[in-house]
Design an enzyme around this catalytic site. Sequence first.
Site, PDB file in Angstrom:
ATOM      1  N   ALA A 272       0.577  -1.184  -0.289  1.00 29.14           N
ATOM      2  CA  ALA A 272      -0.176   0.471   0.332  1.00 29.14           C
ATOM      3  C   ALA A 272       0.789   1.522  -0.021  1.00 29.14           C
ATOM      4  O   ALA A 272       1.804   0.561   0.378  1.00 29.14           O
ATOM      5  CB  ALA A 272      -1.028  -0.259   0.951  1.00 29.14           C
ATOM      6  N   ASN A 275      -0.116   8.055   0.124  1.00 31.62           N
ATOM      7  CA  ASN A 275      -0.424   9.531   0.156  1.00 31.62           C
ATOM      8  C   ASN A 275      -1.623  10.001   0.659  1.00 31.62           C
ATOM      9  O   ASN A 275      -2.462   9.554   1.212  1.00 31.62           O
ATOM     10  CB  ASN A 275      -1.209   9.133  -1.884  1.00 31.62           C
ATOM     11  CG  ASN A 275      -0.166   8.252  -2.427  1.00 31.62           C
ATOM     12  OD1 ASN A 275       0.856   8.399  -3.155  1.00 31.62           O
ATOM     13  ND2 ASN A 275      -0.758   7.292  -3.139  1.00 31.62           N
ATOM     14  N   GLU A 308      -1.021   2.225   7.275  1.00 27.18           N
ATOM     15  CA  GLU A 308      -0.501   3.634   5.804  1.00 27.18           C
ATOM     16  C   GLU A 308      -1.351   4.871   6.779  1.00 27.18           C
ATOM     17  O   GLU A 308      -1.014   6.146   6.491  1.00 27.18           O
ATOM     18  CB  GLU A 308      -1.655   2.792   5.184  1.00 27.18           C
ATOM     19  CG  GLU A 308      -1.097   1.719   4.556  1.00 27.18           C
ATOM     20  CD  GLU A 308       0.186   2.411   3.928  1.00 27.18           C
ATOM     21  OE1 GLU A 308       0.832   3.303   3.489  1.00 27.18           O
ATOM     22  OE2 GLU A 308       1.120   1.186   4.155  1.00 27.18           O
ATOM     23  N   GLU A 330       8.883   4.105   8.550  1.00 21.40           N
ATOM     24  CA  GLU A 330       8.517   2.533   8.634  1.00 21.40           C
ATOM     25  C   GLU A 330       8.141   1.471   9.298  1.00 21.40           C
ATOM     26  O   GLU A 330       7.353   1.188  10.289  1.00 21.40           O
ATOM     27  CB  GLU A 330       9.218   1.973   6.662  1.00 21.40           C
ATOM     28  CG  GLU A 330       8.756   2.754   6.291  1.00 21.40           C
ATOM     29  CD  GLU A 330       7.218   2.937   5.230  1.00 21.40           C
ATOM     30  OE1 GLU A 330       6.546   2.108   6.119  1.00 21.40           O
ATOM     31  OE2 GLU A 330       7.194   3.466   4.229  1.00 21.40           O
TER      32      GLU A 330
END
Length: 864
Positions: A272, A275, A308, A330
């Site tokens: 994924a 954005n 995300e 991350e």
Amino acid sequence: MEQFKGQPRLPKFAVPKRYDIRLKPDLSSCKFAGSVAIDLDIVSETKFIVLNAAELSITYGGVSFTPKASSQVFEPCKVDMIEEDEILVLEFGQILPIGLGVLAIGFEGTLNDKMKGFYRSKYEHNGEKKNMAVTQFEPADARRCFPCWDEPVCKATFKITLDVPSELVALSNMPITDEIVDGSTKTVFYQESPIMSTYLVAVVIGLFDYVEDHTSDGIKVRVYTQVGKINQGKFALHVAVKTLELYKDYFAVPYSLPKLDMIAIPDFAAGAMENYGLVTYRETALLYDEQHSAAANKQRVATVVAHELAHQWFGNLVTMEWWTHLWLNEGFATWVSYLATDSLFPEWKIWTQFLDESTAGLRLDGLAESHPIEVEINHVGEIDEIFDAISYRKGASVIRMLQSYLGAECFQKSLAAYIKKHSCSNAKTEDLWAALEEGSGEPVNKLMNSWTKQMGYPVVSVKIKDQKLEFEQAQFLSSGSQGVGQWIVPITICCGSYEARNSFLLQERSASIDIDGASPWIKINVDQTGFYRVKYDESLGSKLRSSIESKVLSPTDRFGILDDSFALCMARQLPLTSLLTLMSAYREEQEYTVLSNLIDISYKVTRIAADAAPELMGYIKEFFIGLFKNFAEKLGWECKPGESHSDAMLRGEILTALALFGHEETQKEASRRFHAFLEDRSTPLLIPDIRRAAYVAVMQTVNSSNLSGYESLLRVYRETDLSQEKTRILGSLASCPDPSITLEILNFILSPEVRSQDAVFGLAVSHKGRETAWTWLKEKWEIILETYGSGFLITRFVSAVVSPFSSFEKAKEVEDFFSTRAKPAIARTLKQSLERVHINAQWVQSVQNEQNLNQVVQELAFQK
């Protein structure tokens, strides 16, 4: 011109403030045209403007710079695209005035098939093949869509306009402000974005349905799917709404955009992409089908969505200054996704499964060819390779270790202060440490530098001597070599009870503390919160073995003792006989995460034993069948009313293991249920949680003269449109022990029937298929390079095919083959894979030299 070549970063004489981008994609010719007007601040004297661009053609005469303070238009006397550096150099005839101006550029490009930049993804609608246009810009591919300052630190606002076919849905980061339809096309205008990095800009154009909900403070949340799959988006929608609310409280900052869209893309290289305001996903990471998705699929959707959405704060609102600090994005999003999932689904006991993250980090970081969490990036081609288990999993593990040391409340408050301070700007690792140091009063910077700036981690050896517990740290390497690293290690200790805890910082090579030697057991690294291994002396080890059998240790500690012992065995610091004896203590184990790791280790041991002592394979498989059979019988093939989420996941894993070890009853029952499934796809006899087990069992009996199971599985693959089912089948096909079938499967994964993102699922071939896979990789290398050479998926081909070997001769052969075919994008992965082959080869030699292996294995095989 030469001064700009070969530089890792762009020159600093111009700073972008705002982009006005217009794109017009043609979905049938797969071309696009565009223009961009960039508000620039020229901050030092220059005749040049240098920005990023790649695979674009700049419109002749379509470039100009207009200073805000005058009406003079500057046109460049030279426009140079330097492809190897992915830069566009504009040279002007005179020095540009200091201050604000607008740089205008017209350009054209291709909607590529490489799943990066501005690309096309294929789908079917009412039986007709169609293209959608999608962007994927992280880490450095916005430059493939429009010329820009494509570095995280160059934050700006973005105003986007799209010209698209009028029947299509067109999405971007921000809500639509206006739409003008002109016959078969429409122009869509979007609200200007807040300040953000180029890698977070997003556009998706295609035919979609959506489901919608709102958070309690009015944020509109939608999940977009292909037409007809809308019900599969409801679970992710529920998770997203709840997670946004949770993060608003946890970070003490509300979500900063007016809407959040999440969309499933059929062709998508990563899992994924976060954005800002338009999160893109692989279908397997966003869609959940009540009838055909397994419990593991449901959990993956929840954790990926939570990961995300964490980035909307940690990454999007506060962004790393440069890719060296990628782990901040991350590692943190990985850790906090467990926090969110645990809050939403406490019954899943997801923190126990966090150990899988730690283990993956420990396994990669035990290589001499690992890298520090913070790694220097000197070329854009190096960035893809650090999206790995170090940045994500070691990163998440050291954050968990630090949170455990500082305490949850202090950690949360300090994080909120960090986000508030660096909101809408960029940060480095040191900025996070400074916030945590201020909030806790602890020397966080000093404590953490040993974990982020040097690679690797310690193994702490523990022994009892004269009523003292002695500790000694050394760098752990899976090769068994001596490393030179030294860490500040948060040691936690339990003596005979979880009530009796102790802790201290091991800052030197060795230390000792007073202890009550009469404790029935002593466990170091309680609940595995520390990122290190522990090696116990024989007396401490045997007490822990008894404690595992009597179930007095927590599941996380049972997991840790097993995982550390396996790692020490691979590093030849513990004989295989000791590891197998320890594994037999887990005969009554019922906890999902522990059993899942036990299964994983049994596969690895079986592969090494097959090379070191093939004559013992029958006994070893018999031992592992005995280890798993009782609990498999207790679980059965069908789910029971009210059973736990983890039992549902375990059922499939344990039955798969029995099928692979050749357990006849499992294989027969799997075949019976599979045939019922072929007759009726909604039969209750083959629920999603056990399908992979049945598919693997069927493939164990397939050979060149008995193809029916293989052909039936291919038929299921071709008939389903569920990505989770397709990837489940691809992974099962590869398990076939017949090398001639292995070759057919490998050729199939490169065929147009398999989306290029999914081919990697078919690479996990059986032990007997290794040589076939290597020959195939050599023959197909140019084709693989052509399809995958520009993305990170190429590394999966190298590691999956090379790493399972276990001879020095094979390592040399692989090295020779790649000596003339080396590419920067695979350099690190190739070195790591070759190191794994060497480790396996040394391990095989060590096992061959074990004196009583034959006797121990036979005794364990007949143990009831």
